[in-house]
Motif scaffolding. Structure first.
Motif, PDB file in Angstrom:
ATOM      1  N   GLU A  56       0.852  -1.185   0.000  1.00 44.45           N
ATOM      2  CA  GLU A  56       0.000   0.000   0.000  1.00 44.45           C
ATOM      3  C   GLU A  56       0.886   1.232   0.000  1.00 44.45           C
ATOM      4  OE1 GLU A  56      -2.264  -0.531   3.576  1.00 44.45           O
ATOM      5  OE2 GLU A  56      -0.740   0.439   4.816  1.00 44.45           O
ATOM      6  N   LEU A  57       0.295   2.370  -0.301  1.00 44.14           N
ATOM      7  CA  LEU A  57       1.040   3.618  -0.296  1.00 44.14           C
ATOM      8  C   LEU A  57       1.098   4.191   1.117  1.00 44.14           C
ATOM      9  CD1 LEU A  57      -0.538   5.142  -3.521  1.00 44.14           C
ATOM     10  CD2 LEU A  57       1.823   4.370  -3.252  1.00 44.14           C
ATOM     11  N   PRO A  58       2.220   4.835   1.491  1.00 44.48           N
ATOM     12  CA  PRO A  58       2.314   5.396   2.837  1.00 44.48           C
ATOM     13  C   PRO A  58       1.417   6.615   3.033  1.00 44.48           C
ATOM     14  CG  PRO A  58       4.267   5.933   1.578  1.00 44.48           C
ATOM     15  CD  PRO A  58       3.446   4.999   0.736  1.00 44.48           C
ATOM     16  N   PHE A  59       1.193   7.369   1.983  1.00 42.47           N
ATOM     17  CA  PHE A  59       0.310   8.535   2.025  1.00 42.47           C
ATOM     18  C   PHE A  59      -0.748   8.278   0.961  1.00 42.47           C
ATOM     19  CE2 PHE A  59       4.717   9.869   2.775  1.00 42.47           C
ATOM     20  CZ  PHE A  59       4.625  10.299   4.079  1.00 42.47           C
ATOM     21  N   ASN A  60      -1.955   7.981   1.385  1.00 43.35           N
ATOM     22  CA  ASN A  60      -2.953   7.544   0.416  1.00 43.35           C
ATOM     23  C   ASN A  60      -4.283   8.221   0.718  1.00 43.35           C
ATOM     24  OD1 ASN A  60      -4.070   6.188  -1.688  1.00 43.35           O
ATOM     25  ND2 ASN A  60      -4.168   4.212  -0.666  1.00 43.35           N
ATOM     26  N   ASN A  61      -4.602   9.209  -0.086  1.00 43.62           N
ATOM     27  CA  ASN A  61      -5.868   9.918   0.076  1.00 43.62           C
ATOM     28  C   ASN A  61      -6.390  10.235  -1.315  1.00 43.62           C
ATOM     29  OD1 ASN A  61      -7.881  11.997   0.622  1.00 43.62           O
ATOM     30  ND2 ASN A  61      -7.011  12.006   2.680  1.00 43.62           N
ATOM     31  N   LYS A  62      -7.658   9.978  -1.543  1.00 42.69           N
ATOM     32  CA  LYS A  62      -8.239  10.231  -2.864  1.00 42.69           C
ATOM     33  C   LYS A  62      -8.316  11.720  -3.184  1.00 42.69           C
ATOM     34  CE  LYS A  62     -10.878   6.004  -2.888  1.00 42.69           C
ATOM     35  NZ  LYS A  62     -10.771   5.170  -4.008  1.00 42.69           N
ATOM     36  N   ASP A  63      -8.448  12.541  -2.163  1.00 44.22           N
ATOM     37  CA  ASP A  63      -8.499  13.989  -2.354  1.00 44.22           C
ATOM     38  C   ASP A  63      -7.072  14.520  -2.528  1.00 44.22           C
ATOM     39  OD1 ASP A  63      -8.187  16.801  -1.318  1.00 44.22           O
ATOM     40  OD2 ASP A  63     -10.387  16.663  -1.335  1.00 44.22           O
ATOM     41  N   PRO A  64      -6.756  15.140  -3.670  1.00 38.54           N
ATOM     42  CA  PRO A  64      -5.380  15.572  -3.928  1.00 38.54           C
ATOM     43  C   PRO A  64      -4.843  16.587  -2.916  1.00 38.54           C
ATOM     44  CG  PRO A  64      -6.801  16.022  -5.834  1.00 38.54           C
ATOM     45  CD  PRO A  64      -7.650  15.387  -4.798  1.00 38.54           C
ATOM     46  N   VAL A  65      -5.705  17.451  -2.407  1.00 41.64           N
ATOM     47  CA  VAL A  65      -5.253  18.437  -1.418  1.00 41.64           C
ATOM     48  C   VAL A  65      -4.910  17.736  -0.109  1.00 41.64           C
ATOM     49  CG1 VAL A  65      -5.922  20.464  -0.073  1.00 41.64           C
ATOM     50  CG2 VAL A  65      -6.529  20.327  -2.499  1.00 41.64           C
ATOM     51  N   GLU A  66      -5.761  16.805   0.310  1.00 42.14           N
ATOM     52  CA  GLU A  66      -5.486  16.048   1.530  1.00 42.14           C
ATOM     53  C   GLU A  66      -4.250  15.168   1.358  1.00 42.14           C
ATOM     54  OE1 GLU A  66      -6.892  16.497   4.539  1.00 42.14           O
ATOM     55  OE2 GLU A  66      -7.942  18.133   3.520  1.00 42.14           O
ATOM     56  N   GLN A  67      -4.075  14.627   0.163  1.00 40.82           N
ATOM     57  CA  GLN A  67      -2.876  13.819  -0.145  1.00 40.82           C
ATOM     58  C   GLN A  67      -1.621  14.674   0.032  1.00 40.82           C
ATOM     59  OE1 GLN A  67      -2.618  10.641  -0.974  1.00 40.82           O
ATOM     60  NE2 GLN A  67      -0.759  10.409  -2.141  1.00 40.82           N
ATOM     61  N   MET A  68      -1.644  15.884  -0.511  1.00 47.87           N
ATOM     62  CA  MET A  68      -0.500  16.781  -0.403  1.00 47.87           C
ATOM     63  C   MET A  68      -0.228  17.123   1.065  1.00 47.87           C
ATOM     64  SD  MET A  68      -0.008  20.662  -1.788  1.00 47.87           S
ATOM     65  CE  MET A  68      -1.265  21.247  -0.655  1.00 47.87           C
ATOM     66  N   LYS A  69      -1.272  17.427   1.829  1.00 43.97           N
ATOM     67  CA  LYS A  69      -1.105  17.749   3.244  1.00 43.97           C
ATOM     68  C   LYS A  69      -0.513  16.562   3.999  1.00 43.97           C
ATOM     69  CE  LYS A  69      -4.866  21.108   3.627  1.00 43.97           C
ATOM     70  NZ  LYS A  69      -6.201  21.335   4.218  1.00 43.97           N
ATOM     71  N   SER A  70      -0.954  15.372   3.659  1.00 41.11           N
ATOM     72  CA  SER A  70      -0.429  14.171   4.296  1.00 41.11           C
ATOM     73  C   SER A  70       1.062  14.024   4.015  1.00 41.11           C
ATOM     74  CB  SER A  70      -1.207  12.952   3.799  1.00 41.11           C
ATOM     75  OG  SER A  70      -0.761  11.795   4.444  1.00 41.11           O
ATOM     76  N   ILE A  71       1.460  14.219   2.779  1.00 36.37           N
ATOM     77  CA  ILE A  71       2.878  14.124   2.404  1.00 36.37           C
ATOM     78  C   ILE A  71       3.699  15.182   3.136  1.00 36.37           C
ATOM     79  CG2 ILE A  71       4.496  14.510   0.491  1.00 36.37           C
ATOM     80  CD1 ILE A  71       2.409  13.036  -1.290  1.00 36.37           C
ATOM     81  N   LEU A  72       3.142  16.389   3.254  1.00 38.10           N
ATOM     82  CA  LEU A  72       3.879  17.483   3.879  1.00 38.10           C
ATOM     83  C   LEU A  72       3.965  17.383   5.403  1.00 38.10           C
ATOM     84  CD1 LEU A  72       2.579  20.506   1.767  1.00 38.10           C
ATOM     85  CD2 LEU A  72       4.852  19.466   1.668  1.00 38.10           C
ATOM     86  N   TYR A  73       2.932  16.830   6.045  1.00 39.76           N
ATOM     87  CA  TYR A  73       2.866  16.952   7.500  1.00 39.76           C
ATOM     88  C   TYR A  73       2.702  15.645   8.288  1.00 39.76           C
ATOM     89  CZ  TYR A  73       2.041  21.704   5.937  1.00 39.76           C
ATOM     90  OH  TYR A  73       2.143  22.915   5.298  1.00 39.76           O
TER      91      TYR A  73
END
Length: 148
Positions: free
Chosen positions: A31-48
């Motif tokens: 699975e992916l370590p940062f996995n969110n269907k919403d691109p903005v939430e995905q970016m926030k997950s990667i950043l924080y």
């Protein structure tokens, strides 16, 4: 994408080490370590967000992934002057003979053969976040890949 790309700080070798960390995570955990269907939430997950590991994943695997997925590219494993040598020296690779690997003198611990594929109703493991497994290559075309 690596955090520095989202932050428009540029693309360097550190982004490739980030990609290696993502790849190792997916290979080990399917699975992916940062996995969110919403691109903005995905970016926030990667950043924080911090990465969560299962308890049964080895400490060496966890530290390798954590160091490759360091949010600050200047402190990411592999980003120093030693580059790939830093990664090769990580305890996760303590049993790897890099010279033998380069000379193709290492045999894979398991090689999936046609009989394995035919004996399984659903061949291979497939991570839910990854694209479906490609169709099997006909045997006459497989010869082109011998030695890989």
């Amino acid at each position: 994408m690596a955090p520095e790309i989202y932050l428009k700080l540029g693309y360097g070798m550190a982004a490739d080490w980030w990609a290696l960390g993502i790849t190792i995570y997916v290979m080990l955990l399917y699975e992916l370590p940062f996995n969110n269907k919403d691109p903005v939430e995905q970016m926030k997950s990667i950043l924080y967000d911090d990465i969560i590991f299962p308890e049964d994943l080895s400490e060496d695997a966890c530290t390798l992934i954590q160091e490759l997925l360091e949010k600050d590219p200047e402190f990411r494993l592999g980003s120093g002057d030693a580059g790939a040598e830093m990664i090769k020296e990580h305890p996760f690779f303590k049993d790897m003979d890099w010279d033998h690997l380069l000379q193709r003198r290492i045999t894979a611990p398991y090689v999936l053969g046609n009989e394995d594929l035919e004996s399984q109703e659903n061949p291979g493991c497939q991570a839910p976040a990854l694209p479906p497994t490609a169709a099997r290559i006909p045997s006459e075309l497989q010869e082109a890949f011998r030695g890989f």
